[in-house]
Write a protein that holds these residues in place. Sequence first.
Motif, PDB file in Angstrom:
ATOM      1  N   LEU A 299      58.304  76.059  42.086  1.00 45.31           N
ATOM      2  CA  LEU A 299      58.387  74.793  42.807  1.00 45.31           C
ATOM      3  C   LEU A 299      57.511  73.721  42.164  1.00 45.31           C
ATOM      4  O   LEU A 299      57.951  72.586  41.927  1.00 45.31           O
ATOM      5  N   VAL A 300      56.271  74.071  41.849  1.00 42.70           N
ATOM      6  CA  VAL A 300      55.292  73.080  41.394  1.00 42.70           C
ATOM      7  C   VAL A 300      55.513  72.691  39.934  1.00 42.70           C
ATOM      8  O   VAL A 300      55.534  71.500  39.591  1.00 42.70           O
ATOM      9  N   VAL A 301      55.683  73.682  39.055  1.00 50.94           N
ATOM     10  CA  VAL A 301      55.767  73.382  37.619  1.00 50.94           C
ATOM     11  C   VAL A 301      56.961  72.492  37.288  1.00 50.94           C
ATOM     12  O   VAL A 301      56.816  71.529  36.517  1.00 50.94           O
ATOM     13  N   PRO A 302      58.159  72.729  37.827  1.00 52.05           N
ATOM     14  CA  PRO A 302      59.264  71.805  37.527  1.00 52.05           C
ATOM     15  C   PRO A 302      58.985  70.368  37.981  1.00 52.05           C
ATOM     16  O   PRO A 302      59.390  69.416  37.297  1.00 52.05           O
ATOM     17  N   LEU A 303      58.314  70.212  39.119  1.00 47.92           N
ATOM     18  CA  LEU A 303      57.987  68.862  39.565  1.00 47.92           C
ATOM     19  C   LEU A 303      56.988  68.208  38.624  1.00 47.92           C
ATOM     20  O   LEU A 303      57.036  66.990  38.383  1.00 47.92           O
ATOM     21  N   VAL A 304      56.072  69.007  38.075  1.00 42.56           N
ATOM     22  CA  VAL A 304      55.149  68.482  37.064  1.00 42.56           C
ATOM     23  C   VAL A 304      55.941  68.033  35.840  1.00 42.56           C
ATOM     24  O   VAL A 304      55.699  66.950  35.291  1.00 42.56           O
ATOM     25  N   TRP A 312      49.927  66.174  27.347  1.00 44.30           N
ATOM     26  CA  TRP A 312      49.314  67.508  27.338  1.00 44.30           C
ATOM     27  C   TRP A 312      49.738  68.325  28.549  1.00 44.30           C
ATOM     28  O   TRP A 312      50.006  69.529  28.435  1.00 44.30           O
ATOM     29  N   LEU A 313      49.823  67.672  29.721  1.00 38.17           N
ATOM     30  CA  LEU A 313      50.231  68.388  30.930  1.00 38.17           C
ATOM     31  C   LEU A 313      51.698  68.788  30.844  1.00 38.17           C
ATOM     32  O   LEU A 313      52.087  69.885  31.284  1.00 38.17           O
ATOM     33  N   THR A 314      52.512  67.913  30.268  1.00 39.49           N
ATOM     34  CA  THR A 314      53.932  68.238  30.094  1.00 39.49           C
ATOM     35  C   THR A 314      54.108  69.466  29.214  1.00 39.49           C
ATOM     36  O   THR A 314      54.898  70.371  29.536  1.00 39.49           O
ATOM     37  N   ILE A 315      53.367  69.528  28.116  1.00 38.69           N
ATOM     38  CA  ILE A 315      53.498  70.663  27.204  1.00 38.69           C
ATOM     39  C   ILE A 315      53.030  71.951  27.869  1.00 38.69           C
ATOM     40  O   ILE A 315      53.650  73.019  27.710  1.00 38.69           O
ATOM     41  N   VAL A 316      51.939  71.875  28.658  1.00 32.68           N
ATOM     42  CA  VAL A 316      51.471  73.059  29.392  1.00 32.68           C
ATOM     43  C   VAL A 316      52.552  73.538  30.356  1.00 32.68           C
ATOM     44  O   VAL A 316      52.847  74.740  30.456  1.00 32.68           O
ATOM     45  N   ALA A 317      53.183  72.594  31.068  1.00 32.58           N
ATOM     46  CA  ALA A 317      54.232  72.959  32.021  1.00 32.58           C
ATOM     47  C   ALA A 317      55.450  73.535  31.308  1.00 32.58           C
ATOM     48  O   ALA A 317      56.096  74.470  31.804  1.00 32.58           O
ATOM     49  N   VAL A 318      55.791  72.968  30.140  1.00 33.97           N
ATOM     50  CA  VAL A 318      56.900  73.516  29.346  1.00 33.97           C
ATOM     51  C   VAL A 318      56.615  74.963  28.990  1.00 33.97           C
ATOM     52  O   VAL A 318      57.480  75.851  29.150  1.00 33.97           O
ATOM     53  N   CYS A 320      54.711  77.061  30.529  1.00 34.97           N
ATOM     54  CA  CYS A 320      54.765  77.888  31.747  1.00 34.97           C
ATOM     55  C   CYS A 320      56.200  78.278  32.089  1.00 34.97           C
ATOM     56  O   CYS A 320      56.483  79.442  32.399  1.00 34.97           O
ATOM     57  N   MET A 321      57.133  77.320  32.028  1.00 33.57           N
ATOM     58  CA  MET A 321      58.510  77.628  32.396  1.00 33.57           C
ATOM     59  C   MET A 321      59.208  78.472  31.341  1.00 33.57           C
ATOM     60  O   MET A 321      60.052  79.318  31.676  1.00 33.57           O
ATOM     61  N   VAL A 322      58.853  78.278  30.081  1.00 33.04           N
ATOM     62  CA  VAL A 322      59.420  79.139  29.037  1.00 33.04           C
ATOM     63  C   VAL A 322      58.958  80.582  29.263  1.00 33.04           C
ATOM     64  O   VAL A 322      59.758  81.530  29.203  1.00 33.04           O
ATOM     65  N   LEU A 323      57.665  80.766  29.537  1.00 35.01           N
ATOM     66  CA  LEU A 323      57.146  82.107  29.812  1.00 35.01           C
ATOM     67  C   LEU A 323      57.776  82.686  31.073  1.00 35.01           C
ATOM     68  O   LEU A 323      58.031  83.893  31.154  1.00 35.01           O
ATOM     69  N   PHE A 324      58.018  81.849  32.064  1.00 29.68           N
ATOM     70  CA  PHE A 324      58.662  82.283  33.303  1.00 29.68           C
ATOM     71  C   PHE A 324      60.020  82.912  33.005  1.00 29.68           C
ATOM     72  O   PHE A 324      60.338  84.011  33.480  1.00 29.68           O
ATOM     73  N   HIS A 325      60.820  82.233  32.192  1.00 27.36           N
ATOM     74  CA  HIS A 325      62.157  82.754  31.887  1.00 27.36           C
ATOM     75  C   HIS A 325      62.101  83.953  30.937  1.00 27.36           C
ATOM     76  O   HIS A 325      62.938  84.868  31.037  1.00 27.36           O
TER      77      HIS A 325
END
Length: 591
Positions: A299-304, A312-318, A320-325
Motif C-alpha cells: 500500500l505505502v510503497v506504490p503511493l511513494v 533518491w526516495l523514488t529509487i529506494v521505492a523502485v 522495494c517493489m522489484v524485490l517484492f515481486h
Amino acid sequence: MPFKTPVVPQVDPTEFLTRPHQERLKFLATFWAENGFGTQKMVHTIYIVKLLILYIGGGIALATLTSGYSPFAVGDWWDQAIIYQKFVMWTLFLELFGLGGTWGPLAAHFKPMTGGIAYWARPNTIRLPPWPRVVPLTRGANRTVGDVVLYLLCLLGYVAPIFGPTTEVDGHKLLDPTLMLISIVLLLLCGLRDKILFLASRGEQHLPVLIISVLAGYGAFTFKDFIIAAKLIIVVIWVGAAVSKMNLHFENVVPPMVSNAPFTPKFLRLAHYKSYPDDLRPSGLALFMAHVLGTTAELVVPLVLLLSPWPWLTIVAVCCMVLFHLFITSTFPLAVPLEWNILFAYITIFLFAGYQAHDGYGVLDFSQPWMLPVVLVALLFFPVLGNLRPDLVSFLPSMRQYAGNWASAVWAFKPGMESRLNELTKGADNQIDQLVNGMGTPPDFAEMTLQLTIAWRSMHSQGRGIYSVLQNYLGDEYNDYSLREAEFCCNSVIGWNFGDGHLHDDQLIDEIQRRLHYNPGEFVVVWVESQPIHKKYQEYFVMDAALGIVERGRWNVRDAVKEQPWLPNGPIPVEVTWRANAETSGRTAAA
C-alpha cells in the motif's frame, strides 16, 4: 530435497486411504506445513528455465530486435515505451497460449503440462460466457469452430503489433494504434464468448495498457499522459491488492505459501505456525509477513512511487517493489504467475525510474485536468464493485490476487464417478489419470498426492467452512466420497484456473451435468463466494449436479479462521438460509 525425487508423506498409502477424511486432512496439513507440496527440485528448475529462456530471453530478443536495438545494449532500450508495450504484448500472447501462469505440474497440469491452447483450439470443449442472457450471440457453453478461429485470431492479434509498423508521439516510438485497437476488439469478443479467455489473458491487468496505447497513438493522449496513466494502472493494481488483504483471510495464506517455497529453510517454514504440529494457525511472524511486509508495503510503497518528489526516495521505492515481486516469484505460488511478477518488476523500473514524478511525470501533470478523475474512475470501478459485490465480478478484476478471500469449492464424488469427467471433450485426462497413466505413479500414491491439495485448502479460511458444510450435508456418507479441490479439477475440465471460483460455479456444473447426466448424489459440490469487504460472513451453496442447488447458507469468517485445518472441534457454526425440500433434493442436510 533430492533433485529428481519428491518428498512424500511417510505413511503406507493403502492404509492411509482407509482413514476418515478429517484424520487425513490433519496428517497432510501437517506434512504441508513442513514440506509444502513436496515437489522435486527438477520441477522448479523447469519453471526457472522456461522463465529465463522463453519469457525473459525470448521477450528481450523479440522486443529489441524488432525495434532496432541490440538485446545486449540494455542502456539503450530499458526506458523505451515501445519495449514496454512489446513486453506487455508478449506476456498477453504467452498467457493466452497457455505457457504463462497456471502452467505445468504446480498448477495440476502434470502430463501434458500445457492446458490453454489444447482446450481453446479444440471444438466441443466447454466455454463459459460471462453474460449469456444479456449479450447477443453468446448463449450456450459449447466451443464452436468459430470460437476456435476467434481464439487463434486473438493470439495472432497479440503478436502482430510486435512486428507491425510504429507511430511517433512527442518524439517517442509507440506501437501502431490500429493494430492495438484490433487486439482490444479481439480480446473483448473472445471474452464475451468465453470469460476464461479474457481472464487467462489477464485482461483486467493488460487491457487498460492497450487502451491508453490506442489513445496515445491516435493523439488523444500525449506521451506524458500515456506514462502517467500507465503509472496509475500499476498503482491501482498494487493498492487494490493491498486493500483486499486487509481481512482475516490473508494471514492464513502466508504460512502454506511459505511452506511451499522450494528454497525456504525448514525452520523458517515452521516458524510461520503457532506451534507445529499441534497448532497450525498463523504465528506472530506470519502476521508480520502478511500485514507489515505484505499489506502495508504493497500500500505505502506504490503511493511513494506515485507521489515522491525526491529521486533518491523514488529509487529506494523502485528497489522495494522489484524485490517484492522477485520474492513472490521465488515462492512459486500456486497458479505460478512467474511471468506476471517479472513483468511487473520491469514495469516498475521502466515507469518510475525512467520517468520520475519530479521530471514532470507526476500524477498531477496530465495535459488536461479532467484526465486524472476519468482515468481513476475507470480503473477503480471494477475493484470497488468487486469488493462490495463479489458475486458480480471475478476476483481478478477485483484486484484480490493472493488476498485469501476467494470464491472456492470442493467437489465430492461417489466412488467411480470422478472418472466420468474423462468423457468430456477436453485437452487432458483427470489429474489422477495424468499421474497414474501419464507418469506411472502408483494409484494410491497418486490419490494421496491429490489429497494434499484438499489439505492445502483446509489451511485457508474458506476450506474450514467448506468441509464443515460437507460434513453437515453428507452426514454419515461423508467418508464414502472422494474429495477433490475444485481449482485443480477445473484445470482439467476447461484448461485454466487462477484460483477464481467463478470458473467452477454452478454455470460449469450445469454444463458438465448437461453432458454427463449424473444421478442424484453422485456428484456434490460445496461452493463459497468471496467475503464482501463490508460484511463479516461468506455465503455458500450446496449443489447436487443432478438436482441443482439444494442448500444455501453462510458462516462467520472469524469462526473459520480461529479453527485448526482439520476441525478438531467439529464443523464450525453454519447458518442455513435456504434448503430445497426433501422431495426435491432427495436428501435432508443436517442442521
